[in-house]
Design an enzyme around this catalytic site. Sequence first.
Site, short mmCIF file in Angstrom:
data_model
loop_
_atom_site.label_atom_id
_atom_site.label_comp_id
_atom_site.label_asym_id
_atom_site.label_seq_id
_atom_site.Cartn_x
_atom_site.Cartn_y
_atom_site.Cartn_z
N LYS A 123 37.39 74.95 47.12
CA LYS A 123 37.41 73.74 46.31
C LYS A 123 36.02 73.43 45.75
CE LYS A 123 41.26 71.93 49.00
NZ LYS A 123 41.64 71.11 50.16
N GLU A 180 44.47 70.27 38.14
CA GLU A 180 44.02 69.10 38.92
C GLU A 180 44.42 69.19 40.38
OE1 GLU A 180 41.86 66.37 39.66
OE2 GLU A 180 42.22 66.07 37.52
N ILE A 220 43.92 63.14 44.44
CA ILE A 220 42.71 62.50 43.90
C ILE A 220 42.38 63.10 42.54
CG2 ILE A 220 40.25 62.06 44.26
CD1 ILE A 220 40.75 62.55 47.26
N ASP A 227 38.78 76.79 53.10
CA ASP A 227 39.56 75.98 52.17
C ASP A 227 38.62 75.05 51.37
OD1 ASP A 227 42.25 74.58 51.33
OD2 ASP A 227 41.00 72.97 52.10
N GLU A 259 47.70 74.03 60.19
CA GLU A 259 48.64 75.16 60.18
C GLU A 259 48.65 75.82 61.56
OE1 GLU A 259 50.43 76.00 57.55
OE2 GLU A 259 49.47 74.74 56.03
#
Length: 431
Positions: free
Chosen positions: A210, A134, A141, A206, A195
Amino acid sequence: MQSENHKKTIYAAILGAGTVGTGVYKLCQEMKSEFVQKTGADLVVKKVLVRNASKKREGIEDAVLTDNWKEIIEDPEIDIVIEVMGGIEPAKTYIIEALEAGKQIVTANKDLLAEHGQEVMAAAEKAGADLEFEAAVAGAIPIIRPLKQSMAGNRISEVMGIVNGTTNYILTKMSEKGMDYAEALAQATELGYAEADPTADVEGYDAGRKMAIMASIAFNSRVTFPQVYTEGITKISADDIRYAKEFGYVIKLLGLARNTPEGIEVKVHPMLIDENHPLAGVKDAFNAVFVHADAMDDAMFMGRGAGQMPTASAVMGDVVDVMRNLVYNCCGRVGCSCYKQLPVKQIGETKSKFFLRIHAQDKPGVLANIASVLGNNGVSIAQVVQKSRKGGIAELVIITDEVQENNFNDAMTIFSGMSVVKEISGVIRVY
Protein backbone atom coordinates in the site's frame (compact mmCIF):
# COMPACT_ATOMS: atom_id res chain seq x y z
CA MET A 1 -27.75 14.72 -16.14
CA GLN A 2 -28.13 15.08 -19.88
CA SER A 3 -25.66 14.62 -22.73
CA GLU A 4 -25.62 13.73 -26.39
CA ASN A 5 -23.38 10.86 -25.31
CA HIS A 6 -26.02 9.73 -22.83
CA LYS A 7 -26.04 5.97 -22.57
CA LYS A 8 -29.14 4.42 -21.04
CA THR A 9 -27.42 1.28 -19.74
CA ILE A 10 -23.79 0.52 -18.93
CA TYR A 11 -22.91 -3.16 -18.59
CA ALA A 12 -20.23 -4.40 -16.21
CA ALA A 13 -18.52 -7.67 -15.35
CA ILE A 14 -17.08 -8.60 -11.96
CA LEU A 15 -13.99 -10.84 -11.85
CA GLY A 16 -14.17 -12.81 -8.63
CA ALA A 17 -17.05 -13.70 -6.30
CA GLY A 18 -15.21 -13.89 -3.00
CA THR A 19 -15.92 -11.64 -0.05
CA VAL A 20 -15.34 -8.35 -1.88
CA GLY A 21 -16.85 -9.48 -5.19
CA THR A 22 -20.05 -10.52 -3.44
CA GLY A 23 -20.13 -7.17 -1.65
CA VAL A 24 -19.71 -5.27 -4.93
CA TYR A 25 -22.52 -7.26 -6.58
CA LYS A 26 -24.74 -6.56 -3.56
CA LEU A 27 -24.08 -2.80 -3.75
CA CYS A 28 -24.75 -2.80 -7.51
CA GLN A 29 -28.22 -4.21 -6.80
CA GLU A 30 -28.93 -1.98 -3.81
CA MET A 31 -27.99 1.20 -5.71
CA LYS A 32 -29.94 0.41 -8.87
CA SER A 33 -32.40 3.25 -8.35
CA GLU A 34 -29.57 5.74 -7.71
CA PHE A 35 -27.35 5.22 -10.74
CA VAL A 36 -29.25 7.35 -13.27
CA GLN A 37 -29.37 10.32 -10.90
CA LYS A 38 -25.70 9.95 -9.96
CA THR A 39 -24.23 9.17 -13.38
CA GLY A 40 -26.81 9.60 -16.15
CA ALA A 41 -26.94 5.86 -16.84
CA ASP A 42 -28.18 2.58 -15.44
CA LEU A 43 -25.72 -0.13 -14.41
CA VAL A 44 -26.27 -3.83 -15.07
CA VAL A 45 -23.84 -6.51 -13.93
CA LYS A 46 -23.95 -8.85 -16.92
CA LYS A 47 -21.34 -11.42 -15.87
CA VAL A 48 -19.50 -12.55 -12.74
CA LEU A 49 -16.37 -14.60 -13.44
CA VAL A 50 -15.80 -17.53 -11.05
CA ARG A 51 -13.71 -20.69 -11.05
CA ASN A 52 -16.75 -22.97 -10.95
CA ALA A 53 -19.95 -21.59 -12.52
CA SER A 54 -22.05 -24.53 -11.30
CA LYS A 55 -21.37 -23.70 -7.66
CA LYS A 56 -24.11 -21.63 -5.98
CA ARG A 57 -23.03 -18.16 -4.81
CA GLU A 58 -25.19 -16.69 -2.10
CA GLY A 59 -26.59 -13.33 -3.17
CA ILE A 60 -25.55 -13.67 -6.82
CA GLU A 61 -27.95 -14.81 -9.54
CA ASP A 62 -26.95 -18.08 -11.21
CA ALA A 63 -27.62 -16.61 -14.67
CA VAL A 64 -24.73 -14.13 -14.44
CA LEU A 65 -22.10 -16.65 -13.32
CA THR A 66 -19.50 -17.78 -15.83
CA ASP A 67 -16.15 -19.54 -15.71
CA ASN A 68 -15.32 -18.50 -19.28
CA TRP A 69 -13.24 -15.29 -19.59
CA LYS A 70 -14.01 -15.11 -23.31
CA GLU A 71 -17.70 -14.50 -22.55
CA ILE A 72 -16.59 -11.21 -20.97
CA ILE A 73 -13.67 -10.09 -23.13
CA GLU A 74 -15.54 -10.81 -26.40
CA ASP A 75 -18.83 -9.18 -25.31
CA PRO A 76 -18.96 -5.70 -26.89
CA GLU A 77 -21.74 -4.62 -24.51
CA ILE A 78 -19.54 -4.93 -21.41
CA ASP A 79 -17.85 -1.55 -20.80
CA ILE A 80 -16.51 -1.92 -17.25
CA VAL A 81 -14.47 -4.79 -15.84
CA ILE A 82 -14.31 -4.84 -12.04
CA GLU A 83 -11.36 -6.97 -10.89
CA VAL A 84 -11.58 -8.22 -7.30
CA MET A 85 -9.84 -11.58 -7.71
CA GLY A 86 -6.56 -10.53 -6.12
CA GLY A 87 -3.11 -11.92 -6.85
CA ILE A 88 -0.87 -11.20 -9.83
CA GLU A 89 -2.07 -13.77 -12.34
CA PRO A 90 -4.43 -14.25 -14.05
CA ALA A 91 -5.58 -10.77 -12.92
CA LYS A 92 -2.79 -8.94 -14.79
CA THR A 93 -3.48 -10.77 -18.05
CA TYR A 94 -7.22 -10.20 -17.78
CA ILE A 95 -6.83 -6.48 -17.03
CA ILE A 96 -4.43 -5.89 -19.94
CA GLU A 97 -6.62 -7.90 -22.33
CA ALA A 98 -9.70 -5.97 -21.19
CA LEU A 99 -7.93 -2.63 -21.73
CA GLU A 100 -6.85 -3.73 -25.21
CA ALA A 101 -10.48 -4.66 -25.92
CA GLY A 102 -11.57 -1.10 -25.07
CA LYS A 103 -13.00 -1.76 -21.62
CA GLN A 104 -12.60 0.40 -18.49
CA ILE A 105 -11.03 -1.09 -15.36
CA VAL A 106 -11.80 -0.83 -11.66
CA THR A 107 -9.53 -2.93 -9.45
CA ALA A 108 -8.83 -3.50 -5.77
CA ASN A 109 -5.58 -5.37 -6.47
CA LYS A 110 -2.77 -3.88 -4.36
CA ASP A 111 -0.37 -6.78 -5.08
CA LEU A 112 -0.60 -6.21 -8.83
CA LEU A 113 -0.32 -2.42 -8.66
CA ALA A 114 2.56 -2.44 -6.17
CA GLU A 115 4.65 -4.73 -8.38
CA HIS A 116 3.38 -4.23 -11.96
CA GLY A 117 1.68 -0.84 -11.76
CA GLN A 118 3.79 0.65 -14.54
CA GLU A 119 2.80 -2.08 -17.00
CA VAL A 120 -0.94 -1.90 -16.38
CA MET A 121 -0.91 1.92 -16.28
CA ALA A 122 0.89 2.00 -19.61
CA ALA A 123 -1.73 -0.33 -21.09
CA ALA A 124 -4.51 1.97 -19.81
CA GLU A 125 -2.79 5.06 -21.22
CA LYS A 126 -2.30 3.39 -24.59
CA ALA A 127 -5.99 2.45 -24.67
CA GLY A 128 -7.13 5.88 -23.47
CA ALA A 129 -9.03 4.05 -20.74
CA ASP A 130 -9.78 4.47 -17.07
CA LEU A 131 -7.88 2.37 -14.53
CA GLU A 132 -9.26 3.15 -11.08
CA PHE A 133 -7.99 1.56 -7.86
CA GLU A 134 -9.24 3.43 -4.78
CA ALA A 135 -10.01 0.13 -3.04
CA ALA A 136 -6.39 -1.08 -3.33
CA VAL A 137 -5.34 1.06 -0.35
CA ALA A 138 -7.06 1.46 3.04
CA GLY A 139 -10.49 -0.02 2.22
CA ALA A 140 -13.28 2.54 2.46
CA ILE A 141 -10.96 5.49 3.15
CA PRO A 142 -10.73 7.83 0.15
CA ILE A 143 -6.99 8.45 -0.28
CA ILE A 144 -5.99 7.63 -3.89
CA ARG A 145 -8.29 10.22 -5.46
CA PRO A 146 -7.35 12.95 -2.93
CA LEU A 147 -3.64 12.30 -3.55
CA LYS A 148 -4.11 12.32 -7.33
CA GLN A 149 -6.65 15.10 -7.69
CA SER A 150 -7.63 17.06 -4.58
CA MET A 151 -3.97 17.67 -3.62
CA ALA A 152 -2.68 18.22 -7.14
CA GLY A 153 -1.93 21.85 -6.26
CA ASN A 154 0.54 20.78 -3.54
CA ARG A 155 4.03 19.42 -3.22
CA ILE A 156 3.51 16.50 -0.88
CA SER A 157 6.49 15.86 1.39
CA GLU A 158 5.24 13.05 3.64
CA VAL A 159 2.60 10.33 3.71
CA MET A 160 2.35 8.31 6.90
CA GLY A 161 -0.28 5.86 7.94
CA ILE A 162 -1.73 2.90 9.76
CA VAL A 163 -2.74 0.89 6.70
CA ASN A 164 -3.17 -2.60 8.12
CA GLY A 165 -6.10 -3.29 10.43
CA THR A 166 -4.86 -6.67 11.69
CA THR A 167 -1.63 -5.31 13.16
CA ASN A 168 -3.35 -2.23 14.54
CA TYR A 169 -5.88 -4.45 16.32
CA ILE A 170 -3.08 -6.61 17.79
CA LEU A 171 -1.06 -3.63 19.02
CA THR A 172 -4.20 -1.99 20.46
CA LYS A 173 -4.98 -5.10 22.52
CA MET A 174 -1.35 -5.38 23.67
CA SER A 175 -1.45 -1.73 24.74
CA GLU A 176 -4.89 -1.55 26.34
CA LYS A 177 -5.32 -5.09 27.74
CA GLY A 178 -1.70 -5.97 28.51
CA MET A 179 -1.81 -9.00 26.19
CA ASP A 180 1.37 -10.44 24.76
CA TYR A 181 1.76 -10.71 20.97
CA ALA A 182 0.66 -14.38 20.69
CA GLU A 183 -2.50 -13.82 22.75
CA ALA A 184 -3.50 -10.70 20.78
CA LEU A 185 -2.88 -12.50 17.45
CA ALA A 186 -5.04 -15.44 18.59
CA GLN A 187 -7.90 -13.04 19.41
CA ALA A 188 -7.51 -11.23 16.07
CA THR A 189 -7.69 -14.59 14.28
CA GLU A 190 -10.76 -15.68 16.24
CA LEU A 191 -12.56 -12.44 15.30
CA GLY A 192 -11.64 -12.77 11.63
CA TYR A 193 -9.24 -9.80 11.54
CA ALA A 194 -6.23 -12.08 10.92
CA GLU A 195 -5.96 -14.75 8.22
CA ALA A 196 -5.09 -18.37 9.08
CA ASP A 197 -1.63 -17.45 7.73
CA PRO A 198 -1.12 -13.88 9.01
CA THR A 199 2.39 -13.44 7.56
CA ALA A 200 1.52 -10.74 5.00
CA ASP A 201 -0.06 -8.64 7.74
CA VAL A 202 2.21 -9.15 10.75
CA GLU A 203 5.48 -8.94 8.75
CA GLY A 204 4.41 -5.65 7.14
CA TYR A 205 4.13 -6.89 3.52
CA ASP A 206 0.50 -5.84 3.09
CA ALA A 207 1.25 -2.34 4.41
CA GLY A 208 4.40 -2.21 2.26
CA ARG A 209 2.41 -2.76 -0.94
CA LYS A 210 0.00 0.00 0.00
CA MET A 211 2.86 2.39 0.78
CA ALA A 212 4.46 1.69 -2.62
CA ILE A 213 1.21 2.71 -4.32
CA MET A 214 0.69 5.85 -2.21
CA ALA A 215 4.31 6.99 -2.51
CA SER A 216 4.17 6.62 -6.30
CA ILE A 217 1.13 8.87 -6.49
CA ALA A 218 2.14 11.36 -3.80
CA PHE A 219 5.62 11.99 -5.19
CA ASN A 220 4.84 11.46 -8.91
CA SER A 221 7.59 8.85 -9.21
CA ARG A 222 7.29 5.06 -9.47
CA VAL A 223 7.94 3.08 -6.28
CA THR A 224 7.57 -0.71 -6.35
CA PHE A 225 7.01 -3.06 -3.42
CA PRO A 226 10.55 -4.55 -3.48
CA GLN A 227 11.90 -1.02 -2.86
CA VAL A 228 9.93 -0.69 0.40
CA TYR A 229 11.77 -1.65 3.58
CA THR A 230 9.43 -3.81 5.68
CA GLU A 231 9.63 -4.94 9.28
CA GLY A 232 6.77 -6.53 11.20
CA ILE A 233 5.42 -6.55 14.74
CA THR A 234 6.31 -10.11 15.81
CA LYS A 235 9.17 -8.96 18.05
CA ILE A 236 7.18 -6.30 19.90
CA SER A 237 6.85 -7.28 23.58
CA ALA A 238 4.60 -6.22 26.43
CA ASP A 239 7.69 -4.60 27.99
CA ASP A 240 8.21 -2.45 24.87
CA ILE A 241 4.59 -1.29 25.06
CA ARG A 242 4.84 -0.55 28.79
CA TYR A 243 8.09 1.41 28.55
CA ALA A 244 6.86 3.34 25.52
CA LYS A 245 3.86 4.47 27.60
CA GLU A 246 6.17 5.66 30.37
CA PHE A 247 7.97 7.88 27.85
CA GLY A 248 4.65 9.22 26.51
CA TYR A 249 4.53 7.12 23.33
CA VAL A 250 2.22 4.59 21.63
CA ILE A 251 3.60 1.81 19.40
CA LYS A 252 2.01 1.49 15.95
CA LEU A 253 2.96 -0.32 12.75
CA LEU A 254 3.41 2.69 10.48
CA GLY A 255 4.00 3.09 6.79
CA LEU A 256 6.17 6.15 6.20
CA ALA A 257 7.01 7.74 2.84
CA ARG A 258 9.08 10.94 2.59
CA ASN A 259 10.18 12.96 -0.39
CA THR A 260 13.66 14.27 0.48
CA PRO A 261 16.20 16.19 -1.64
CA GLU A 262 18.32 12.99 -1.80
CA GLY A 263 15.45 10.75 -2.88
CA ILE A 264 12.31 8.96 -1.69
CA GLU A 265 12.22 7.11 1.62
CA VAL A 266 9.56 4.38 1.87
CA LYS A 267 9.42 2.02 4.81
CA VAL A 268 7.03 0.05 7.02
CA HIS A 269 7.99 -0.80 10.60
CA PRO A 270 6.83 -0.46 14.20
CA MET A 271 7.30 3.07 15.58
CA LEU A 272 6.90 4.89 18.83
CA ILE A 273 4.66 7.85 18.11
CA ASP A 274 3.80 10.64 20.56
CA GLU A 275 0.58 9.82 22.41
CA ASN A 276 -0.81 13.23 21.35
CA HIS A 277 -0.30 12.64 17.61
CA PRO A 278 -3.62 12.08 15.75
CA LEU A 279 -2.49 8.63 14.59
CA ALA A 280 -1.87 7.50 18.18
CA GLY A 281 -5.64 7.48 18.82
CA VAL A 282 -6.47 5.26 15.83
CA LYS A 283 -7.43 1.96 17.46
CA ASP A 284 -8.48 -1.61 16.73
CA ALA A 285 -8.97 -2.44 13.03
CA PHE A 286 -9.28 1.16 11.88
CA ASN A 287 -6.85 2.64 9.36
CA ALA A 288 -5.71 6.22 8.95
CA VAL A 289 -3.44 8.11 6.56
CA PHE A 290 -1.73 11.37 7.53
CA VAL A 291 -0.48 13.62 4.71
CA HIS A 292 1.79 16.68 4.92
CA ALA A 293 2.07 19.08 1.97
CA ASP A 294 3.33 22.62 1.39
CA ALA A 295 0.08 24.44 0.66
CA MET A 296 -2.53 22.51 2.65
CA ASP A 297 -0.25 21.65 5.62
CA ASP A 298 -1.64 18.54 7.38
CA ALA A 299 -4.65 16.34 6.59
CA MET A 300 -5.75 13.00 8.00
CA PHE A 301 -8.09 10.39 6.50
CA MET A 302 -9.52 7.73 8.80
CA GLY A 303 -11.99 4.86 8.50
CA ARG A 304 -12.51 1.16 7.97
CA GLY A 305 -9.45 -0.19 6.18
CA ALA A 306 -10.78 -3.60 5.20
CA GLY A 307 -13.86 -5.82 5.19
CA GLN A 308 -16.48 -6.73 2.63
CA MET A 309 -18.63 -3.62 2.49
CA PRO A 310 -15.99 -0.96 3.26
CA THR A 311 -13.87 -2.27 0.37
CA ALA A 312 -16.94 -2.66 -1.86
CA SER A 313 -17.78 0.96 -1.05
CA ALA A 314 -14.43 2.13 -2.48
CA VAL A 315 -14.89 -0.09 -5.55
CA MET A 316 -18.36 1.37 -6.19
CA GLY A 317 -17.04 4.93 -5.87
CA ASP A 318 -14.67 4.14 -8.74
CA VAL A 319 -17.44 2.46 -10.75
CA VAL A 320 -19.63 5.56 -10.44
CA ASP A 321 -16.69 7.74 -11.56
CA VAL A 322 -16.07 5.53 -14.60
CA MET A 323 -19.79 5.55 -15.48
CA ARG A 324 -19.77 9.36 -15.52
CA ASN A 325 -16.72 9.33 -17.79
CA LEU A 326 -18.45 6.89 -20.15
CA VAL A 327 -21.59 9.03 -20.26
CA TYR A 328 -19.56 12.10 -21.20
CA ASN A 329 -17.03 10.20 -23.35
CA CYS A 330 -14.01 11.36 -21.33
CA CYS A 331 -12.37 8.17 -20.11
CA GLY A 332 -8.62 8.19 -19.49
CA ARG A 333 -8.48 11.85 -18.45
CA VAL A 334 -6.71 11.09 -15.12
CA GLY A 335 -4.01 8.59 -15.94
CA CYS A 336 -0.66 7.62 -14.47
CA SER A 337 0.85 10.47 -12.44
CA CYS A 338 4.42 9.12 -12.28
CA TYR A 339 6.14 11.65 -14.54
CA LYS A 340 9.33 11.90 -12.43
CA GLN A 341 12.15 9.42 -11.93
CA LEU A 342 13.37 9.97 -8.39
CA PRO A 343 15.81 7.60 -6.65
CA VAL A 344 14.53 5.45 -3.77
CA LYS A 345 16.88 5.41 -0.79
CA GLN A 346 18.12 2.24 0.89
CA ILE A 347 17.06 1.90 4.53
CA GLY A 348 20.65 2.42 5.73
CA GLU A 349 20.71 5.86 4.09
CA THR A 350 17.65 7.06 6.02
CA LYS A 351 17.61 8.69 9.44
CA SER A 352 15.57 7.75 12.51
CA LYS A 353 15.43 8.14 16.25
CA PHE A 354 15.59 4.83 18.12
CA PHE A 355 14.16 3.26 21.27
CA LEU A 356 16.65 0.70 22.55
CA ARG A 357 16.41 -1.85 25.39
CA ILE A 358 19.67 -3.41 26.55
CA HIS A 359 20.38 -5.98 29.27
CA ALA A 360 23.92 -5.45 30.50
CA GLN A 361 26.15 -6.33 33.45
CA ASP A 362 25.28 -4.24 36.49
CA LYS A 363 28.68 -2.87 37.41
CA PRO A 364 30.50 0.48 37.30
CA GLY A 365 31.60 1.76 33.89
CA VAL A 366 29.18 -0.32 31.79
CA LEU A 367 26.83 2.56 30.97
CA ALA A 368 29.83 4.72 30.11
CA ASN A 369 31.07 1.97 27.75
CA ILE A 370 27.67 1.73 26.06
CA ALA A 371 27.45 5.52 25.71
CA SER A 372 30.98 5.57 24.28
CA VAL A 373 30.14 2.98 21.59
CA LEU A 374 27.04 4.96 20.61
CA GLY A 375 28.95 8.26 20.57
CA ASN A 376 31.82 6.85 18.50
CA ASN A 377 29.26 5.84 15.86
CA GLY A 378 27.53 9.20 15.75
CA VAL A 379 24.61 8.13 17.93
CA SER A 380 23.56 10.79 20.44
CA ILE A 381 21.51 9.81 23.51
CA ALA A 382 18.38 11.86 24.18
CA GLN A 383 17.14 9.89 27.22
CA VAL A 384 18.37 6.94 29.27
CA VAL A 385 16.68 5.18 32.19
CA GLN A 386 17.73 2.13 34.18
CA LYS A 387 14.55 0.08 34.59
CA SER A 388 15.55 -2.94 36.71
CA ARG A 389 18.35 -4.84 38.41
CA LYS A 390 18.24 -8.59 38.81
CA GLY A 391 20.97 -11.19 39.28
CA GLY A 392 23.75 -8.80 38.39
CA ILE A 393 22.00 -7.68 35.17
CA ALA A 394 20.61 -4.19 34.62
CA GLU A 395 18.03 -3.26 32.02
CA LEU A 396 18.68 0.04 30.26
CA VAL A 397 16.13 1.88 28.12
CA ILE A 398 17.66 4.43 25.76
CA ILE A 399 16.06 6.85 23.30
CA THR A 400 18.47 8.33 20.78
CA ASP A 401 18.45 11.53 18.77
CA GLU A 402 18.06 11.21 15.01
CA VAL A 403 20.86 9.17 13.46
CA GLN A 404 21.66 7.58 10.11
CA GLU A 405 20.59 3.93 10.20
CA ASN A 406 23.96 2.63 8.99
CA ASN A 407 25.70 4.32 11.95
CA PHE A 408 23.17 2.92 14.41
CA ASN A 409 23.55 -0.58 12.96
CA ASP A 410 27.35 -0.34 13.30
CA ALA A 411 26.89 0.37 17.02
CA MET A 412 24.53 -2.63 17.37
CA THR A 413 27.15 -4.87 15.72
CA ILE A 414 29.76 -3.75 18.26
CA PHE A 415 27.32 -4.37 21.15
CA SER A 416 26.75 -7.94 19.96
CA GLY A 417 30.47 -8.62 20.49
CA MET A 418 30.76 -7.02 23.96
CA SER A 419 30.82 -9.38 26.96
CA VAL A 420 29.16 -6.77 29.21
CA VAL A 421 26.12 -6.57 26.89
CA LYS A 422 24.03 -9.67 27.60
CA GLU A 423 21.11 -8.96 25.24
CA ILE A 424 19.68 -6.30 22.97
CA SER A 425 16.04 -6.84 23.96
CA GLY A 426 14.33 -4.37 21.69
CA VAL A 427 15.05 -1.91 18.91
CA ILE A 428 12.14 0.26 17.66
CA ARG A 429 12.24 3.48 15.68
CA VAL A 430 10.73 6.68 17.06
CA TYR A 431 8.77 9.15 14.93
